[in-house]
Write a protein that holds these residues in place. Structure first.
Motif, PDB file in Angstrom:
ATOM      1  N   SER A1216       0.837  -1.196   0.000  1.00 22.06           N
ATOM      2  CA  SER A1216       0.000   0.000   0.000  1.00 22.06           C
ATOM      3  C   SER A1216       0.870   1.243   0.000  1.00 22.06           C
ATOM      4  CB  SER A1216      -0.919   0.011   1.221  1.00 22.06           C
ATOM      5  OG  SER A1216      -0.177   0.171   2.413  1.00 22.06           O
ATOM      6  N   ALA A1217       0.346   2.308  -0.618  1.00 22.01           N
ATOM      7  CA  ALA A1217       1.096   3.550  -0.722  1.00 22.01           C
ATOM      8  C   ALA A1217       1.331   4.172   0.651  1.00 22.01           C
ATOM      9  CB  ALA A1217       0.353   4.523  -1.639  1.00 22.01           C
ATOM     10  N   ALA A1218       0.338   4.116   1.521  1.00 16.94           N
ATOM     11  CA  ALA A1218       0.484   4.738   2.844  1.00 16.94           C
ATOM     12  C   ALA A1218       1.593   4.065   3.652  1.00 16.94           C
ATOM     13  CB  ALA A1218      -0.844   4.679   3.588  1.00 16.94           C
ATOM     14  N   ASP A1219       1.655   2.739   3.597  1.00 16.82           N
ATOM     15  CA  ASP A1219       2.703   2.037   4.343  1.00 16.82           C
ATOM     16  C   ASP A1219       4.088   2.372   3.802  1.00 16.82           C
ATOM     17  OD1 ASP A1219       0.761   0.889   5.891  1.00 16.82           O
ATOM     18  OD2 ASP A1219       0.678  -0.974   4.741  1.00 16.82           O
ATOM     19  N   ILE A1220       4.185   2.482   2.499  1.00 14.44           N
ATOM     20  CA  ILE A1220       5.483   2.776   1.896  1.00 14.44           C
ATOM     21  C   ILE A1220       5.936   4.187   2.264  1.00 14.44           C
ATOM     22  CG2 ILE A1220       6.652   3.115  -0.319  1.00 14.44           C
ATOM     23  CD1 ILE A1220       4.926   0.843  -1.432  1.00 14.44           C
ATOM     24  N   LEU A1221       5.029   5.148   2.225  1.00 10.82           N
ATOM     25  CA  LEU A1221       5.395   6.525   2.552  1.00 10.82           C
ATOM     26  C   LEU A1221       5.689   6.707   4.033  1.00 10.82           C
ATOM     27  CD1 LEU A1221       2.834   8.468   0.333  1.00 10.82           C
ATOM     28  CD2 LEU A1221       5.233   8.004  -0.141  1.00 10.82           C
ATOM     29  N   ARG A1222       5.125   5.860   4.857  1.00  5.14           N
ATOM     30  CA  ARG A1222       5.350   5.973   6.300  1.00  5.14           C
ATOM     31  C   ARG A1222       6.783   5.574   6.671  1.00  5.14           C
ATOM     32  NH1 ARG A1222       1.460   3.094   7.612  1.00  5.14           N
ATOM     33  NH2 ARG A1222      -0.093   4.733   7.946  1.00  5.14           N
ATOM     34  N   ASN A1223       7.440   4.802   5.831  1.00  2.00           N
ATOM     35  CA  ASN A1223       8.775   4.298   6.185  1.00  2.00           C
ATOM     36  C   ASN A1223       9.787   5.420   6.373  1.00  2.00           C
ATOM     37  OD1 ASN A1223       7.814   1.664   5.969  1.00  2.00           O
ATOM     38  ND2 ASN A1223       8.310   1.535   3.790  1.00  2.00           N
ATOM     39  N   VAL A1224       9.690   6.472   5.541  1.00  2.00           N
ATOM     40  CA  VAL A1224      10.718   7.517   5.563  1.00  2.00           C
ATOM     41  C   VAL A1224      10.441   8.565   6.630  1.00  2.00           C
ATOM     42  CG1 VAL A1224      11.284   7.218   3.136  1.00  2.00           C
ATOM     43  CG2 VAL A1224       9.461   8.804   3.780  1.00  2.00           C
ATOM     44  N   GLY A1225       9.424   8.364   7.435  1.00  2.00           N
ATOM     45  CA  GLY A1225       9.121   9.338   8.480  1.00  2.00           C
ATOM     46  C   GLY A1225      10.105   9.317   9.622  1.00  2.00           C
ATOM     47  N   PHE A1226      10.735   8.158   9.853  1.00  2.00           N
ATOM     48  CA  PHE A1226      11.669   8.033  10.974  1.00  2.00           C
ATOM     49  C   PHE A1226      12.934   7.343  10.478  1.00  2.00           C
ATOM     50  CE2 PHE A1226       7.361   7.988  12.623  1.00  2.00           C
ATOM     51  CZ  PHE A1226       7.401   9.018  13.560  1.00  2.00           C
ATOM     52  N   GLN A1227      14.028   7.713  11.058  1.00  2.00           N
ATOM     53  CA  GLN A1227      15.316   7.183  10.628  1.00  2.00           C
ATOM     54  C   GLN A1227      15.436   5.693  10.885  1.00  2.00           C
ATOM     55  OE1 GLN A1227      18.578   9.383  12.185  1.00  2.00           O
ATOM     56  NE2 GLN A1227      20.161   8.114  11.248  1.00  2.00           N
ATOM     57  N   ARG A1228      14.801   5.229  11.947  1.00  2.00           N
ATOM     58  CA  ARG A1228      14.888   3.802  12.251  1.00  2.00           C
ATOM     59  C   ARG A1228      14.066   2.952  11.277  1.00  2.00           C
ATOM     60  NH1 ARG A1228      11.544   6.050  16.225  1.00  2.00           N
ATOM     61  NH2 ARG A1228       9.378   5.304  16.170  1.00  2.00           N
ATOM     62  N   GLY A1229      13.245   3.580  10.471  1.00  2.00           N
ATOM     63  CA  GLY A1229      12.428   2.823   9.524  1.00  2.00           C
ATOM     64  C   GLY A1229      13.115   2.502   8.230  1.00  2.00           C
ATOM     65  N   VAL A1230      14.340   2.990   8.033  1.00  2.00           N
ATOM     66  CA  VAL A1230      15.057   2.739   6.786  1.00  2.00           C
ATOM     67  C   VAL A1230      16.452   2.232   7.104  1.00  2.00           C
ATOM     68  CG1 VAL A1230      13.759   4.507   5.542  1.00  2.00           C
ATOM     69  CG2 VAL A1230      15.904   5.124   6.653  1.00  2.00           C
ATOM     70  N   GLN A1231      17.085   1.652   6.123  1.00  2.00           N
ATOM     71  CA  GLN A1231      18.454   1.194   6.270  1.00  2.00           C
ATOM     72  C   GLN A1231      19.417   2.371   6.184  1.00  2.00           C
ATOM     73  OE1 GLN A1231      18.888  -1.624   3.103  1.00  2.00           O
ATOM     74  NE2 GLN A1231      17.672  -3.211   4.096  1.00  2.00           N
ATOM     75  N   ALA A1232      20.543   2.242   6.866  1.00  4.32           N
ATOM     76  CA  ALA A1232      21.540   3.315   6.846  1.00  4.32           C
ATOM     77  C   ALA A1232      22.082   3.534   5.436  1.00  4.32           C
ATOM     78  CB  ALA A1232      22.676   2.973   7.810  1.00  4.32           C
ATOM     79  N   GLN A1233      22.142   2.470   4.640  1.00  3.48           N
ATOM     80  CA  GLN A1233      22.621   2.608   3.270  1.00  3.48           C
ATOM     81  C   GLN A1233      21.691   3.485   2.440  1.00  3.48           C
ATOM     82  OE1 GLN A1233      22.679  -1.604   2.432  1.00  3.48           O
ATOM     83  NE2 GLN A1233      24.902  -1.703   2.654  1.00  3.48           N
ATOM     84  N   PHE A1234      20.414   3.465   2.776  1.00  2.17           N
ATOM     85  CA  PHE A1234      19.462   4.284   2.029  1.00  2.17           C
ATOM     86  C   PHE A1234      19.732   5.770   2.249  1.00  2.17           C
ATOM     87  CE2 PHE A1234      15.310   6.524   2.090  1.00  2.17           C
ATOM     88  CZ  PHE A1234      14.999   6.410   0.750  1.00  2.17           C
ATOM     89  N   LEU A1235      19.996   6.164   3.483  1.00  6.86           N
ATOM     90  CA  LEU A1235      20.283   7.570   3.763  1.00  6.86           C
ATOM     91  C   LEU A1235      21.590   7.997   3.099  1.00  6.86           C
ATOM     92  CD1 LEU A1235      19.268   7.754   7.537  1.00  6.86           C
ATOM     93  CD2 LEU A1235      17.963   8.511   5.549  1.00  6.86           C
ATOM     94  N   GLU A1236      22.567   7.109   3.100  1.00  5.07           N
ATOM     95  CA  GLU A1236      23.821   7.419   2.413  1.00  5.07           C
ATOM     96  C   GLU A1236      23.587   7.582   0.915  1.00  5.07           C
ATOM     97  OE1 GLU A1236      28.143   5.317   1.524  1.00  5.07           O
ATOM     98  OE2 GLU A1236      26.832   4.538   3.098  1.00  5.07           O
ATOM     99  N   PHE A1237      22.734   6.744   0.379  1.00  2.00           N
ATOM    100  CA  PHE A1237      22.404   6.841  -1.042  1.00  2.00           C
ATOM    101  C   PHE A1237      21.706   8.164  -1.358  1.00  2.00           C
ATOM    102  CE2 PHE A1237      18.697   6.167  -3.891  1.00  2.00           C
ATOM    103  CZ  PHE A1237      19.370   6.196  -5.099  1.00  2.00           C
ATOM    104  N   LEU A1238      20.794   8.589  -0.490  1.00  2.00           N
ATOM    105  CA  LEU A1238      20.090   9.849  -0.720  1.00  2.00           C
ATOM    106  C   LEU A1238      21.072  11.014  -0.824  1.00  2.00           C
ATOM    107  CD1 LEU A1238      16.894   9.712   1.545  1.00  2.00           C
ATOM    108  CD2 LEU A1238      17.044   9.505  -0.935  1.00  2.00           C
ATOM    109  N   HIS A1239      22.011  11.068   0.099  1.00  2.00           N
ATOM    110  CA  HIS A1239      22.927  12.203   0.106  1.00  2.00           C
ATOM    111  C   HIS A1239      23.950  12.124  -1.021  1.00  2.00           C
ATOM    112  CE1 HIS A1239      21.419  12.303   4.348  1.00  2.00           C
ATOM    113  NE2 HIS A1239      21.361  13.586   4.060  1.00  2.00           N
ATOM    114  N   SER A1240      24.059  10.985  -1.675  1.00  2.00           N
ATOM    115  CA  SER A1240      24.939  10.896  -2.838  1.00  2.00           C
ATOM    116  C   SER A1240      24.256  11.357  -4.113  1.00  2.00           C
ATOM    117  CB  SER A1240      25.445   9.459  -3.012  1.00  2.00           C
ATOM    118  OG  SER A1240      24.372   8.589  -3.352  1.00  2.00           O
ATOM    119  N   LEU A1241      22.942  11.568  -4.054  1.00  2.00           N
ATOM    120  CA  LEU A1241      22.209  12.008  -5.240  1.00  2.00           C
ATOM    121  C   LEU A1241      22.386  13.494  -5.498  1.00  2.00           C
ATOM    122  CD1 LEU A1241      18.861  10.051  -4.756  1.00  2.00           C
ATOM    123  CD2 LEU A1241      20.680   9.531  -6.377  1.00  2.00           C
TER     124      LEU A1241
END
Length: 1529
Positions: A1216-1241
């Motif tokens: 569901s779209a709501a569940d997917i969008l809820r993941n990025v609300g908190f840092q603990r909801g994503v992998q550390a590699q994802f945040l590193e990837f974001l800042h490399s963009l």
């Protein structure tokens, strides 16, 4: 399964129930009795059928006596066909007694009617005599016998389907009868000539063997009736065991395998329907297969039948072992009766086993595909079997590609090896003779299809089919000594092979095949082996994220892969290797434990296909026909290669475990870093050899990844490569006029005559560094681009994308010489494309030229030092001239130059300019560019050279190429009023050449102290907005002091008393020599006054003279008096003293600016004749309030292309779209590699302060004012939702593109859902006539670009005359909507890779709106979802690398690179590769779009619209009058 039950095989084979009492008498007696009695019974049946009289046989005794005669009659020789026919007719009529309404009631004896089951059982026993072969019969008689058998089988089928009174004994009798009939027909070996191994249907009908003609029919009836028996009266275990045991003796018949698979596929389809659900991909069945299973059969019954039928022929791998198939009773009996045949395994009919084995494995493959959820698209048995009686006849079989993934209309050969290395053993199967058919194949390959997301686990499928597939994958393989194991005494191999799972799990790596065959490399059965190994590859490639597989399966699979990937002549099997490569593209990207041990062998196989075969078999002819041009095979190898590129630098010195090498060879330790050179050579060699456009693009993407990964890795390790062949002098020579590789007058001469063009890069040892690989890659790409890719659109675009990416790489040390050569080669490419013949010019050709101009601008911006080279600058400007005008100033000299290493054309016509040729000036040239698009691209390059080369990024940063000053900002700093007046504006607006709007402000700014003519100019042109402040100065700024110091009164100098000597000399008007000149008569022609005065006039003359004398005296008196007064006055005199003029503080600076720059002239103000264009100098009406709005709209049209990328994070199992969008609300909801990837963009920017693209038009391209900025604390601890576009976005820009990376948040999604809107809303309204001042001069079906603006909130959403009105965001201002292709780019981070199948793309259309959606040709969201959404899925593998999966439909212009579907990239290059791919996707879509216009073209059109609206038409005098008038200040 049936070990505790007894088999009924001996009972059936020794059954005497089909023996009649007449068999006790001589044949003559029996024949006479049978003929007479049967004729009479048949006659009485016909009489009874035509009358109401009942049958004369009315007692049990009479019926049984007649049945004894009929039993004997069914076994008569085929010479008595009439009697046999009448016997068949009688029994078929009597068998109808068990049908519900019997059609022959009067013809059936009454005892049979009363209790039909006992009689039916006896008749079925008797009918077995009909199926007994009659040796020595002619073909016509055998054909008639087959007809009788067919009728009996049809009657039995009708009884089993329609009868409701059959007892269990009758069902068992029927099944035993069918088993016995099949056994009598199929058990004996077939006696065939070698030329008739593969027979057509017509040949089978003309055969003298009843088994040939009835084989398929009796088997199909057996399987069909057995299934009916399972539904109506499930057979006993003894019958099942008998069925299974008897099938063993029939396995040399192809029809058995065919019927076995038909039943298995029908049952598998039903099993999947109730185990996996109706939504699971269906197994497509033929019509006859779909009707095999009764519709009301229970699930339990289907499951029981499916498992029992699956093992009904025991181990299908035995079909590859003639020593097992030929050791049946019938084969041994035939060997004993034959004079020539000694060993039953040498029987000629067993030569068909390779085909049967292949079909068996192919059927298993279909079932495996069904369990994996791979859709089946075609009939699996549509094969083209070619047979010929000549010695060169070959048997053609389908290949090892998965069923359902083949195109029968596109056969492509794969390489297949002969069995020349096979050795003949005493007990092995007979090797083919010279005229024995050899196996080759036709590949019917379609793009691979993904398995179903909810497929079973790999272990579950391997439990069912693993034992067979593992054995088949190693069938008749020549093993190394370390893998041989002598079987223990007393072990029974047939028992082990008969099981599917149990014994397989007891065995590990060691193979326990017969020692006689394990030393032979026999490729006779390679087709079936290839199908089995390909199926195993598909199973293991279907490994899910986090799934576990038993170690025993891993070990056996890697063992099979090891032998399948062998490339040496001794072990090579072409079909097996092709099957492995086709089906194992995902093997290195699905997290299989220990799979990297296969890496060296995979690379060897890839090298064989991509590099060795194209180079080795170009001219040499081999016994084994190897077709290396199979594009699909090469593509599979490229896919595999793309998964290996990052492994050496990722694992570096880690050792690859080698557990499958032979003990008789030296073990060499292989590290990952040692494979780097091999991978680079593979990539370079493949790119040289490939000719397919798709493969070319994939390889180019891989090459970009390889170079960037190596460059970033070296930069991180701070290692610098020192090239051996590049000295300091050669580096400096790049920017000198004496460079050996520099052009004398054009790019053509250097490109082809210089040795550096033909030398592909640096020496081989340089490829280990980024410096050397960069040079090799650039040279190879340019070489192929100029020689082969220039005629292929997608390859040329891909080459330009890679060259643009390479231009941005930071190589240490910089390869400046190669950069210069690259720029020249790109220029040469543009020249070649522009000079192609007129018929070759098309939209695709011009798209490549436009892409080349863009690539060239990037190279110049990234390497500005190149333009300091005289020849390089000359080449670039020549190309710009060619693009704008269509020709060069110097005429080219056409030369034919030979290109090395080219396959397409041996010579290329090259244009070489001569320095001695006189140039052709601009005014003498007729402008004929290749196309308008090419001209616009060349203009963009010229502007880039002038404005940005050496000056990017600008002082305000890369976020804006415009000046961040506008009218509102400048008026705040003017002296006096700090805001815009109510009536008009202090700016004067002029339009130059209908292309540049100049706004002139004559008021000096607050920081200007000098009272000099000062003008502030806002210059708006096609390429941006620029602010300049200009002063008219009479002294340089370097001198101290201000302008006031130079304008101050210097004062009177002090008087000097000594005036020198005064000489009383009378001045003369003429020289003294004049008096000595003798007068001429001409001088005396004018008379004197005295001579003309008469006496009458004399008094008047005297009076006049007196007046003159008095006046002279008066003047003398006045002069004398004045002199006396002057002497008495003080010095200096204030009244007569000279004073400097008052300093002017107001100037007509606008007039001075226009005059000094040459814009102000009478010719510039005149209307042009024969054209609708305005004059060169135009004044705009500043009193019209609409001018300010239109100028803001012009400012909102950026000078660069913009793209938006939305990034999502998907946890395992989320849909569901709501569940997917809820993941990025908190840092603990994503992998550390994802945040590193974001800042490399990109880098974070504040949306309120950002002057570039923000992802939505309502907040983009604005100049932030302090009063508009709201203080908001940034959200902390988010998982990326802070970049949702409300506060911040991630931004990246270069000179030609800008990208906003947005991470949508649940907050935005909920807000849009609550508001009921699908996107931040924008309105499209036209400028009213009162505001615009002028009506449109043209009628258009589309609204002008400048008339699209953000709603003020007062328009009605339901207005029938306007487009739908949408609310704007709460901050920002009006902006012009940029019409272009509606391309949505999603980047989705997956924790579980299988979730890409269920990603709800359509649900995110609302939260990913950019404000451009409402103005695209696609009107519906569903169409946008299908056509214009590109998704880049990223999945983090367990080894630290990242798997890429790309989705999105492509048109004429195919996929964008450098990312390729299936590529595995490293952590250090992930962000850069994703960003480049997103930018290239947008560029390709814009190239493909017919309505797209570059930004500077849209700005030019908007400027022309402003001129049409606000042009003040005045005469020359009115213009000058207005020019001298002061504006309101």
């Amino acid at each position: 399964m049936y070990s505790e039950w007894a088999s009924l095989q001996d009972e059936i084979q020794c059954d005497k129930a089909n023996q009649s009492v007449l068999h006790k008498f001589p044949p003559v007696v029996g024949t006479t009795v049978a003929t007479s009695v049967v004729r009479h019974i048949a006659l009485s049946l016909s009489i009874a059928a035509n009358s109401s009289e009942p049958c004369q046989l009315d007692s049990d005794k009479e019926v049984k006596w007649a049945m004894e005669v009929l039993c004997y009659g069914l076994g008569l020789p085929l010479m008595e066909l009439d009697t046999i026919k009448e016997c068949v007719n009688v029994y078929c009529i009597w068998l109808s007694a068990c049908l519900p309404p019997s059609p022959h009631q009067n013809s059936v004896p009454q005892p049979i009617k009363d209790d039909p089951n006992p009689y039916i059982q006896d008749m079925i026993h008797h009918l077995l005599n009909l199926f007994v072969p009659r040796p020595g019969s002619d073909v016509d008689s055998v054909r008639k016998q087959a007809v009788f058998c067919h009728r009996v089988l049809r009657q039995i089928q009708a009884i089993t389907k329609e009868s409701t009174i059959l007892s269990r004994e009758s069902w068992e009798t029927l099944l035993k009868f069918l088993l016995a009939a099949n056994d009598s027909l199929l058990s004996p070996p077939l006696e065939k000539d070698e030329s008739t191994i593969c027979r057509t249907k017509e040949q089978l009908n003309n055969s003298d063997d009843i088994g040939d003609q009835l084989c398929e029919r009796v088997l199909s009836v057996l399987f069909e009736i057995w299934l009916l028996a399972c539904y109506k009266c499930f057979p006993s275990p003894s019958l099942w065991k008998t069925f299974r045991a008897m099938c063993i003796s029939w396995r040399h018949h192809e029809s058995l395998v065919v019927q076995w698979h038909k039943v298995n596929h029908a049952l598998t389809s039903n099993v999947l329907n109730f185990t996996q659900g109706p939504e699971y991909p269906k197994l497509t069945l033929a019509d006859d297969e779909a009707q095999l299973i009764p519709t009301s059969m229970t699930y339990d019954c289907i499951a029981q039948c499916w498992f029992r039928f699956l093992h009904i022929i025991q181990n299908p791998v035995d079909l590859s072992r003639p020593e097992i198939i030929g050791k049946t009773h019938k084969f041994m009996q035939a060997a004993m009766n034959s004079e020539t045949l000694v060993d039953p395994t040498q029987h000629e009919c067993l030569s068909k086993l390779p085909l049967i084995f292949y079909k068996a494995m192919k059927g298993v493959s279909v079932m495996v595909n069904a369990f994996l959820g791979i859709p089946q698209t075609q009939n699996r048995y549509e094969e083209q079997l070619i047979s010929s009686s000549s010695s060169n006849s070959k048997l053609t079989l389908p290949p090892s590609t998965p069923p359902g993934q083949r195109k029968s209309s596109r056969p492509m050969s794969v390489f297949s090896s002969s069995n020349k290395g096979a050795k003949t053993a005493n007990t092995s199967a007979p090797q083919p003779k010279a005229n024995t058919p050899m196996l080759s194949s036709l590949i019917f390959h379609e793009p691979r299809q993904s398995p179903a997301p909810n497929r079973p686990k790999c272990d579950s499928i391997l439990h069912l089919f693993g034992a067979w597939l593992f054995d088949a994958a190693l069938a008749r393989v020549k093993f190394h000594n370390c893998h041989k194991m002598v079987p223990e005494q007393g072990s029974v191999h047939s028992d082990r092979r008969s099981s599917s799972l149990t014994d397989s799990r007891r065995n590990s790596v060691s193979m326990d095949y017969h020692s006689e065959t394990s030393g032979v490399c026999d490729n006779t059965y390679e087709m079936g082996r290839a199908e089995a190994l390909g199926t195993l590859c598909r199973i293991f490639c279907a490994h899910k994220t986090g799934e576990t597989i038993l170690p025993v399966y891993y070990s056996r699979f890697y063992m099979a892969m090891y032998y399948g990937l062998q490339t040496s002549e001794e072990y090579l099997s072409g079909q097996v290797l092709a099957s492995v490569l086709f089906n194992s593209c995902d093997i290195l990207r699905v997290d299989l434990d220990g799979v990297l041990m296969l890496l060296p062998h995979i690379l060897e196989a890839i090298q064989l296909v991509l590099n060795d075969l194209p180079n080795k078999y170009k001219t040499n002819e081999m016994t084994s026909i190897i077709e290396y041009k199979n594009v699909e095979l090469q593509r599979a190898c490229v896919n595999l290669l793309l998964t290996t590129l990052c492994l050496p630098l990722h694992f570096k010195d880690l050792t690859i475990r080698d557990i499958v090498s032979s003990t008789d060879t030296d073990v060499q330790l292989i590290t990952f870093i040692s494979l780097k050179k091999k991978i680079i050579d593979l990539m370079i060699g493949a790119l040289r050899n490939t000719t397919d456009p798709t493969n070319t693009q994939m390889l180019l993407g891989g090459l970009m990844l390889l170079v960037e990964d190596m460059a970033v890795c070296e930069a991180a390790e701070q290692t610098t490569f020192q090239p051996q062949d590049l000295s300091l002098d050669s580096e400096n020579a790049v920017f000198s006029d004496t460079s050996n590789t520099s052009l004398k007058t054009s790019s053509s001469e250097s490109s082809f005559k210089d040795g550096s063009y033909h030398r592909l890069g640096n020496p081989a040892n340089d490829l280990d560094s980024a410096h050397g690989l960069f040079g090799e890659a650039v040279t190879l790409i340019c070489h192929r681009l100029l020689s082969q890719w220039k005629t292929e659109l997608n390859s040329a675009l891909a080459a330009m994308e890679i060259l643009a990416g390479l231009a941005k790489l930071a190589i240490s040390p910089p390869n400046l010489l190669m950069c210069k050569c690259t720029v020249k080669w790109i220029c040469e490419f543009i020249v070649q494309q522009c000079n192609r013949p007129a018929p070759a010019h098309s939209k695709d050709l011009h798209s490549t030229i436009v892409a080349a101009f863009r690539c060239l601008s990037l190279w110049l911006v990234e390497h500005p030092r190149l333009l300091y080279d005289k020849e390089c600058l000359h080449v670039v400007l020549e190309v710009v001239e060619l693009g704008i005008s269509g020709s060069k100033s110097q005429k080219p000299d056409i030369q034919s130059v030979q290109l090395k290493d080219t396959k397409i054309s041996p010579a290329v016509q090259v244009a070489v300019n001569r320095a001695s040729d006189p140039p052709k000036y601009k005014q003498d040239k007729q402008r004929q560019p290749a196309s308008k698009r090419v001209q616009e691209a060349a203009e963009g390059l010229l502007t880039c050279i002038i404005q940005h080369v050496g000056a990017f990024p600008p002082p305000c940063g890369p976020e804006s190429l415009f000046s961040l000053l506008d009218e509102k900002s400048l008026l705040k700093y003017t002296k006096g009023n700090s805001c815009i007046p109510e009536h008009g504006t202090p700016f004067r607006y002029y339009v130059l050449e209908n292309a540049i709007i100049v706004g002139l402000l004559e008021q000096p700014l607050g920081n200007i102290e000098d009272l000099l003519p000062t003008v502030t100019a806002l210059i708006r042109g096609p390429f941006g907005r620029h602010a300049w402040v200009m002063q008219l100065r009479h002294s340089p700024r370097v001198k101290r002091g201000t302008s006031k110091s130079h304008l101050a009164d210097p004062g009177r100098p002090m008087p000097v008393d000594s005036v020198g000597f005064r000489h009383a000399a009378k001045p003369r008007n003429f020289p003294e020599a004049v008096d000595k000149v003798t007068p001429t008569k001409a001088e005396k022609s004018i008379p004197t006054l005295e001579s003309l005065v008469t006496d009458e006039k004399r008094p008047k003359l005297n009076k006049l003279k007196s007046f003159i004398e008095k006046q002279a005296q008066f003047e003398a008196q006045v002069s004398q008096k004045k002199q006396q007064e002057m002497k008495s006055m003080p010095f200096p005199n204030k009244d007569t003293e000279c004073k400097p003029p008052k300093i002017t503080e107001e100037f007509q600076a606008a007039r001075l600016f226009l005059s000094h720059y040459g814009f102000l002239s009478l010719e510039a103000l005149k209307e042009q004749t024969n054209t609708s264009l305005p004059p060169s100098l135009v004044t705009l009406d500043t009193t019209n309030p609409g001018l300010t709005n239109d100028l803001e709209m012009l400012d909102a049209i950026t000078a660069r292309d913009n793209d938006t990328v939305h990034v999502f994070y998907v946890k395992s199992g989320q849909r569901s779209a709501a569940d997917i969008l809820r993941n990025v609300g908190f840092q603990r909801g994503v992998q550390a590699q994802f945040l590193e990837f974001l800042h490399s963009l990109g880098w974070p920017v504040d949306v309120q302060k950002h002057a570039g693209w923000t992802g939505h038009i309502s907040t983009s391209w604005k100049i932030s004012q302090p009063e508009d900025i709201q203080d908001r604390a940034p959200r902390m601890g988010t998982g990326g939702s802070i970049y949702d576009g409300q506060q911040q976005v991630l931004y990246w820009a270069d000179v030609s593109s800008e990208v906003a990376f947005i991470v949508p948040s649940l907050e935005n999604f909920n807000r849009l859902q609550n508001d009921g809107d699908k996107s931040p809303q924008v309105s499209a309204s036209t400028v009213s006539e009162g505001q615009g001042g002028a009506k449109p001069t043209t009628l258009s079906l589309e609204r002008p670009l400048g008339e699209l603006r953000v709603s003020k909130g007062t328009d009605s959403p339901s207005s029938p005359h306007d487009a739908p009105v949408f609310r704007a965001r709460r901050f920002g201002r009006s902006s012009t909507v940029t019409i272009g292709p509606d391309t949505k780019i999603f980047v989705v981070w997956l924790e579980n890779f299988e979730d890409h199948e269920n990603f709800p793309t359509g649900d995110f259309l609302s939260v990913t709106s950019t404000g451009l959606d409402q103005y695209t040709p696609t009107s519906s969201s569903s169409m946008r979802q299908e056509k214009d959404i590109f998704v880049i899925f990223i999945h983090a593998l367990q080894n630290g690398l990242f798997r890429i999966h790309m989705e999105g439909q492509t048109g004429r212009i195919s996929m964008a690179i450098p990312l390729v579907d299936g590529m595995v990239v490293s952590r250090r290059t992930l962000g850069s590769m994703v960003r480049q791919t997103a930018i290239n996707i947008g560029r390709r879509k814009r190239l493909e779009s017919d309505s797209y216009q570059p930004p500077h073209v849209r700005r030019k059109i908007k400027i022309q619209e402003i001129v049409d609206k606000y042009h003040l038409k005045m005469t020359e005098s009115e213009f000058y009058t207005a020019l001298f008038q002061d504006v309101h200040k």
